[in-house]
Design an enzyme around this catalytic site. Structure first.
Site: not given
Ligand code: GLU
Length: 312
Positions: A253
């Protein structure tokens, strides 16, 4: 999974910035898998870290998913607070206490510097393996240290090999003590760790298929082990390859040029982006424009490529 269980997948973005092509790639595959099987999709916002996650990014994630043509059946802003991890601390506390009652938890007073000491052995992802310095402190030692430092909560892992078969990457195994080490469930500032939150949420939200980037493949054995400790069933896992820039770095990001904001401003249409993603995934031969909906019928996990993708 048995034949008559309905598939339930999820998008679990961390709203810490605009989605990049790598996030869109995982989201597209998660969505295709669910829609092809006639299943349901959950949108859960993984906004645990207050320093990194902003409400504005949550709204933007929803807008970008819709722009790509990816919808969901429950969760997101319409689903209410229960789909935002930042609002679910009390639930995580309940499960943390279950693990405490099993004698698995201990307070960890180690500083960042201690954890990152050069001599510490490292995991395959480069993070240090916990030395165990606080594992066997006596109650007196714990009380003494608690006077000057707020502890994190760590869980003790056994010498156990966790095996599972990933739907894309195939058979996996990890020795928890040697390759993962005791890990944190709650930080010293009280913020719950992703590892606990994700296990609790996937179970309580009825998720039985987890599609996500290969960067989390290494976290999966500890999540499976936590599921077993908490009596949850194990979802099916499909880890998809990561996207790399031409400089050899994984898209993140922090690189604005390949986020959906920059891509949309450049005039790209959703079908242009979906066509490129589908071609990288191995679902179509050429990066021709196509909508997400048009890919549903012929979607098959067997077609999905397993190797890293370099974004041209
Ligand atoms: N929140 C995590 C991310 O955006 C992904 C977590 C998951 O898919 O278990 O990288």
């Amino acid at each position: 999974m048995t034949q008559n269980t309905q598939l339930r997948g999820r998008f679990a973005p961390s709203p810490s910035g605009r989605m990049h092509l790598g996030n869109a790639f995982s989201a597209l595959l998660a969505w295709l898998s669910v829609r092809h099987a006639g299943g349901e999709m959950v949108l859960r916002l993984e906004d645990l870290d207050p320093a990194r996650c902003k409400p504005a990014y949550c709204a933007q994630v929803e807008e970008d998913l819709r722009w790509l043509g990816l919808d969901w059946d429950m969760g997101g802003s319409q689903g209410g607070e229960g789909y935002y991890q930042s609002r679910r601390s009390e639930i995580y506390t309940t499960y943390l206490e279950q693990l405490r009652a099993k004698g698995l938890l201990y307070p960890c007073f180690c500083s960042r510097n201690q954890l990152h000491a050069a001599s510490a052995p490292h995991r395959s992802d480069g993070t240090p393996l916990y030395s165990g310095a606080c594992r066997d402190l006596t109650p007196e030692q714990q009380a003494e240290r608690a006077k000057t430092r707020k502890p994190a909560v760590r869980i003790r892992v056994p010498e156990e090999v966790v095996c599972f078969t990933d739907g894309v990457m195939g058979p996996q195994s990890q020795n928890l003590a040697r390759e993962c080490g005791d890990f944190i469930l709650r930080r010293s500032d009280g913020v719950y760790a992703y590892q606990l939150a994700v296990v609790v949420d996937d179970a309580l939200m009825g998720v039985n298929q987890v599609v996500r980037g290969e960067d989390l493949l290494d976290s999966t054995p500890r999540q499976i082990w936590l599921q077993r400790q908490l009596g949850f069933s194990q979802p099916e896992y499909c880890h998809v390859p990561l996207l790399y820039g031409q400089d050899g770095h994984r898209l993140s990001k922090r690189q604005r040029d390949l986020d959906l904001g920059a891509i949309r401003v450049s005039g790209a249409r959703p079908e242009d982006v979906v066509g490129r993603l589908a071609c990288w995934a191995g679902l179509i031969d050429r990066p021709a424009p196509i909508s997400a909906g048009e890919l549903v019928r012929d979607f098959e996990w067997q077609k999905v490529r397993k190797t890293d993708i370099i974004v041209e």
